[in-house]
Scaffold this motif. Structure first.
Motif, PDB file in Angstrom:
ATOM      1  N   GLY A 151       0.962  -1.081   0.174  1.00  0.00           N
ATOM      2  CA  GLY A 151       0.050  -0.014  -0.043  1.00  0.00           C
ATOM      3  C   GLY A 151       0.772   1.200  -0.040  1.00  0.00           C
ATOM      4  N   MET A 152       2.011   1.489   0.523  1.00  0.00           N
ATOM      5  CA  MET A 152       2.819   2.284   0.851  1.00  0.00           C
ATOM      6  C   MET A 152       3.455   2.544  -0.684  1.00  0.00           C
ATOM      7  N   ALA A 153       3.809   1.479  -1.318  1.00  0.00           N
ATOM      8  CA  ALA A 153       4.291   1.753  -2.786  1.00  0.00           C
ATOM      9  C   ALA A 153       3.154   2.255  -3.565  1.00  0.00           C
ATOM     10  N   GLY A 154       2.198   1.824  -3.412  1.00  0.00           N
ATOM     11  CA  GLY A 154       1.039   2.303  -4.204  1.00  0.00           C
ATOM     12  C   GLY A 154       0.441   3.616  -4.057  1.00  0.00           C
ATOM     13  N   ALA A 155       0.484   3.994  -2.938  1.00  0.00           N
ATOM     14  CA  ALA A 155       0.015   5.217  -2.441  1.00  0.00           C
ATOM     15  C   ALA A 155       1.321   6.364  -2.808  1.00  0.00           C
ATOM     16  N   LEU A 156       2.735   6.048  -2.740  1.00  0.00           N
ATOM     17  CA  LEU A 156       3.555   6.846  -3.481  1.00  0.00           C
ATOM     18  C   LEU A 156       3.089   7.173  -4.859  1.00  0.00           C
ATOM     19  N   ALA A 157       2.857   6.158  -5.510  1.00  0.00           N
ATOM     20  CA  ALA A 157       2.484   6.415  -6.955  1.00  0.00           C
ATOM     21  C   ALA A 157       1.114   7.166  -7.140  1.00  0.00           C
ATOM     22  N   ALA A 158       0.204   6.821  -6.332  1.00  0.00           N
ATOM     23  CA  ALA A 158      -1.102   7.360  -6.690  1.00  0.00           C
ATOM     24  C   ALA A 158      -1.175   8.933  -6.354  1.00  0.00           C
ATOM     25  N   THR A 159      -0.388   9.248  -5.012  1.00  0.00           N
ATOM     26  CA  THR A 159      -0.626  10.581  -4.236  1.00  0.00           C
ATOM     27  C   THR A 159      -0.188  11.506  -5.431  1.00  0.00           C
ATOM     28  N   ARG A 160       0.626  11.260  -6.642  1.00  0.00           N
ATOM     29  CA  ARG A 160       1.272  12.187  -7.475  1.00  0.00           C
ATOM     30  C   ARG A 160      -0.087  12.642  -8.292  1.00  0.00           C
ATOM     31  N   MET A 161      -1.109  12.017  -8.389  1.00  0.00           N
ATOM     32  CA  MET A 161      -2.298  12.506  -8.838  1.00  0.00           C
ATOM     33  C   MET A 161      -2.897  13.708  -7.956  1.00  0.00           C
ATOM     34  N   LEU A 162      -2.718  13.590  -6.680  1.00  0.00           N
ATOM     35  CA  LEU A 162      -3.146  14.859  -5.800  1.00  0.00           C
ATOM     36  C   LEU A 162      -2.110  15.985  -5.565  1.00  0.00           C
ATOM     37  N   GLU A 163      -1.171  15.928  -6.549  1.00  0.00           N
ATOM     38  CA  GLU A 163       0.135  16.821  -6.148  1.00  0.00           C
ATOM     39  C   GLU A 163      -0.717  18.496  -6.500  1.00  0.00           C
ATOM     40  N   SER A 164      -1.483  18.530  -7.587  1.00  0.00           N
ATOM     41  CA  SER A 164      -2.014  19.750  -8.001  1.00  0.00           C
ATOM     42  C   SER A 164      -2.947  20.229  -6.781  1.00  0.00           C
ATOM     43  N   GLU A 165      -3.528  19.352  -5.872  1.00  0.00           N
ATOM     44  CA  GLU A 165      -4.618  19.860  -5.117  1.00  0.00           C
ATOM     45  C   GLU A 165      -3.790  20.099  -3.701  1.00  0.00           C
ATOM     46  N   LEU A 166      -2.468  19.781  -3.490  1.00  0.00           N
ATOM     47  CA  LEU A 166      -1.790  19.985  -2.272  1.00  0.00           C
ATOM     48  C   LEU A 166      -1.450  21.218  -2.172  1.00  0.00           C
ATOM     49  N   PHE A 167      -1.144  21.925  -0.867  1.00  0.00           N
ATOM     50  CA  PHE A 167      -0.586  23.226  -0.460  1.00  0.00           C
ATOM     51  C   PHE A 167       0.240  22.986   0.558  1.00  0.00           C
ATOM     52  N   GLU A 168       1.399  23.278   0.433  1.00  0.00           N
ATOM     53  CA  GLU A 168       2.416  23.096   1.208  1.00  0.00           C
ATOM     54  C   GLU A 168       2.642  21.811   2.142  1.00  0.00           C
ATOM     55  N   THR A 169       2.243  20.666   1.033  1.00  0.00           N
ATOM     56  CA  THR A 169       2.105  19.373   1.813  1.00  0.00           C
ATOM     57  C   THR A 169       3.193  18.471   0.505  1.00  0.00           C
ATOM     58  N   ALA A 170       4.123  17.775   0.938  1.00  0.00           N
ATOM     59  CA  ALA A 170       4.557  17.113  -0.095  1.00  0.00           C
ATOM     60  C   ALA A 170       3.808  15.572  -0.368  1.00  0.00           C
ATOM     61  N   PRO A 171       3.616  15.094  -1.665  1.00  0.00           N
ATOM     62  CA  PRO A 171       2.849  13.940  -1.829  1.00  0.00           C
ATOM     63  C   PRO A 171       3.587  12.803  -1.036  1.00  0.00           C
ATOM     64  N   ALA A 172       4.636  12.605  -0.807  1.00  0.00           N
ATOM     65  CA  ALA A 172       5.095  11.667   0.059  1.00  0.00           C
ATOM     66  C   ALA A 172       5.359  12.402   1.454  1.00  0.00           C
ATOM     67  N   ASP A 173       4.621  12.917   2.027  1.00  0.00           N
ATOM     68  CA  ASP A 173       4.872  13.558   3.611  1.00  0.00           C
ATOM     69  C   ASP A 173       5.216  12.460   4.365  1.00  0.00           C
ATOM     70  N   PRO A 174       6.509  12.307   4.993  1.00  0.00           N
ATOM     71  CA  PRO A 174       6.599  11.315   5.779  1.00  0.00           C
ATOM     72  C   PRO A 174       5.608  11.516   7.221  1.00  0.00           C
ATOM     73  N   LEU A 175       5.222  12.540   7.516  1.00  0.00           N
ATOM     74  CA  LEU A 175       4.473  12.371   8.850  1.00  0.00           C
ATOM     75  C   LEU A 175       2.977  11.744   8.378  1.00  0.00           C
ATOM     76  N   VAL A 176       2.936  12.101   7.391  1.00  0.00           N
ATOM     77  CA  VAL A 176       1.129  11.587   6.943  1.00  0.00           C
ATOM     78  C   VAL A 176       1.504   9.916   6.640  1.00  0.00           C
ATOM     79  N   PHE A 177       2.384   9.577   6.019  1.00  0.00           N
ATOM     80  CA  PHE A 177       2.440   8.145   5.875  1.00  0.00           C
ATOM     81  C   PHE A 177       2.888   7.381   7.305  1.00  0.00           C
ATOM     82  N   ALA A 178       3.422   7.998   8.189  1.00  0.00           N
ATOM     83  CA  ALA A 178       3.761   7.470   9.376  1.00  0.00           C
ATOM     84  C   ALA A 178       2.683   7.331  10.254  1.00  0.00           C
ATOM     85  N   ALA A 179       1.718   8.344  10.171  1.00  0.00           N
ATOM     86  CA  ALA A 179       0.846   8.368  11.175  1.00  0.00           C
ATOM     87  C   ALA A 179      -0.566   7.129  10.605  1.00  0.00           C
ATOM     88  N   VAL A 180      -0.680   7.401   9.160  1.00  0.00           N
ATOM     89  CA  VAL A 180      -1.569   6.202   8.463  1.00  0.00           C
ATOM     90  C   VAL A 180      -0.875   4.864   8.915  1.00  0.00           C
TER      91      VAL A 180
END
Length: 559
Positions: A499-528
């Motif tokens: 799932g982490m590998a898939g999320a790293l690829a899928a969250t690139r589609m959200l990049e235009s929606e993000l603000f001051e947040t990296a698609p591979a934000d380590p804190l978000v991944f760790a929390a999830v």
């Protein structure tokens, strides 16, 4: 005509274009949740098929072939799918109306309040139910096809290997559920972080305790002087209201959806770049900046001495000052809104204020020119009253309406709301996207928890003899709990990695929606990951506790 051009766009694109990404996000989230539900159902059906090996062996011994037995499984699955589909469609009628009423007024999606069920949707739903039901039946039919039906009632021969194959299939399906759930949770986490960052953006003003209301001048006031006197009287009466600290008027509000631009010529400076696009123009009264909470950086604010008969003055923000007079003091400089100013068309800069965000929380501040309403009133048709109060600004609404009615019974008062509400609503599209992902991520997590609980419960029921023997050989309840939770955590860990590998690829589609947040934000991944592991342990704890209650003596006696 020469110099002009036209660009044609479909009406639907103009109407729904800004929300296409949200709809695609919705479809993606629905698809992932559907796949998780299919994996969950397939897991349960596979476990049920394993429990019915004795029944299938008896049917085979009476002459039933594999095709007939597989048809029985598919028929039973279709019956369950049909019941679930009818229940889902019935429930959706109420949920659609509920969600439309709750969110149509707050979310900027056109036509949301008109969403309803129709024949095409029902037909698509029926087809989807049929397809997903067949998909859910595949693992159970595959297990049945591989099993040794000649083993008879004793389920001897290759039944053990078939059981191991079924166990591996259940583990793979559980890992699949966990992986998809993690992807949705990561997406929801990134959007939540984006929304939090947007709400923490420095606005350049203080939106708390600020009330705004539309108070455009009545149509019967035709001259600038009459309109200026009207607003002067309105401000005097408004400032005397209990709890009102300051008040002002402006033709344009931050995040109000209205923009007025103008060309600008600075004396002694040739600049055709900004003149082509224009600078943003605001007409304000004295007291507007204190009411909105905007800092005065240099010079002075407008005052009652700035009238139509006095020297023409303007105020600018520091963004405009940096562009035209970098490293210089802009006070006393002269500007004009004419491309070729005549001697009487110059205005003197008397103050510089901090740049504020007017159009979007995402973008930077615009270059802005402020005019005193007593000398201009270009946009008097759109005028807003801004009040700063001591307490809750909404508590002053009734007194404000009464006071304005006393001044002029024909004065309309519209669009009364707090500035904080306007700031929050400016991020409504992000809130809508976040809400969608939160809902579907919650559903995905719930399905994953149900799947983990079902798989572990089934494993405990199938391995009662093994657990009893472990207890007879000296295993403590803690050892048993660790053993049972380990059964769940192996596929969960595998699913989390995938799932982490898939999320790293899928969250690139959200990049235009993000603000001051990296698609591979380590804190978000760790929390999830922590959330997923915690819920997995919680889901497995109940079957693990039941395993500690197994009496080794009873198990051995049964043998």
């Amino acid at each position: 005509e020469k110099g002009w051009h036209a660009r044609l766009r479909p009406f639907t694109e103009q109407f729904t274009g800004p929300y296409r990404r949200a709809l695609l996000m919705l479809w993606g989230a629905v698809g992932l949740v559907l796949l998780i539900a299919c994996a969950n159902a397939a897991n349960l059906l596979l476990a049920r098929a394993s429990e019915r090996r004795r029944e299938f062996a008896i049917r085979a011994s009476l002459g039933a072939d594999r095709v007939r037995l597989a048809g029985q499984v598919i028929a039973e699955t279709l019956t369950l799918g049909l019941c679930a589909g009818v229940a889902g469609v019935t429930l959706s009628f109420g949920l659609i109306r509920l969600l439309a009423k709750l969110f149509a007024a707050k979310l900027p999606v056109p036509g949301l309040d008109a969403v309803s069920m129709n024949g095409m949707v029902l037909a698509a739903t029926a087809g989807l139910v049929l397809l997903t039901t067949l998909l859910c039946a595949i693992p159970a039919c595959s297990s049945l096809w591989r099993s040794d039906l000649t083993a008879g009632i004793q389920a001897a021969g290759r039944s053990v290997s078939s059981s191991r194959a079924a166990n591996r299939t259940r583990a793979v399906l559980l890992s699949f559920e966990v992986a998809l759930s993690l992807m949705l949770l990561v997406g929801a986490g990134l959007m939540l972080h984006t929304l939090d960052r947007l709400m923490r953006v420095h606005l350049g003003f203080e939106p708390e305790h600020v009330l705004v209301a539309g108070v455009s001048a009545p149509a019967q006031l035709e001259t600038k002087e009459a309109k200026a006197n009207h607003y002067l009287r309105l401000l005097d009466q408004t400032r005397s209201l209990p709890g009102v600290l300051n008040a002002g008027v402006s033709t344009v509000l931050p995040f109000g959806g209205l923009s007025i631009t103008s060309s600008l010529t600075a004396e002694g400076i040739k600049d055709t770049n900004w003149r082509s696009y224009g600078i943003y123009l605001r007409e304000i009264s004295p007291g507007y900046f204190p009411a909105l909470g905007v800092r005065l950086l240099r010079g002075r604010d407008f005052n009652e001495g700035d009238t139509a008969k006095s020297e023409s003055v303007v105020m600018i923000n520091d963004e405009l000052a940096r562009h035209y007079w970098p490293g210089q003091d802009p006070l006393g400089k002269r500007v004009s809104r004419s491309d070729e100013p005549k001697p009487g068309e110059w205005s003197t800069v008397v103050g510089v204020v901090e740049s504020i965000k007017h159009r979007s929380l995402r973008t930077g501040s615009d270059a802005e020119l402020y005019l005193p309403y007593t000398q201009s009133l270009i946009g008097a048709k759109y005028t807003y009253l801004v009040l700063r109060t001591q307490g809750d600004p909404l508590s002053a609404v009734s007194a404000l309406r009464k006071r304005i009615h006393d001044i002029d019974p024909g004065q309309p008062v519209t669009s009364v709301e707090t500035m904080r509400t306007m700031v929050v609503n400016s991020a409504a599209e992000v809130r809508f996207h976040t809400l969608l992902l939160e809902i579907f991520a919650g559903l995905a997590l719930g399905l994953a928890v149900a799947g983990i609980f079902a798989v572990v419960s089934y494993a405990v029921s199938r391995r009662t003899r093994e657990i009893g023997i472990r207890g007879a050989l000296g295993a403590t309840p803690t050892d048993v709990v660790r053993f049972v939770i380990g059964i769940a955590m192996r596929p969960v860990a595998l699913g989390a990695c995938v799932g982490m590998a898939g999320a790293l690829a899928a969250t690139r589609m959200l990049e235009s929606e993000l603000f001051e947040t990296a698609p591979a934000d380590p804190l978000v991944f760790a929390a999830v990951v922590v959330l997923l592991i915690t819920t997995a342990v919680a889901a497995a704890s109940r079957p693990a506790w039941r395993a500690t209650r197994i009496d080794p003596a009873e198990v051995l006696r049964a043998e």
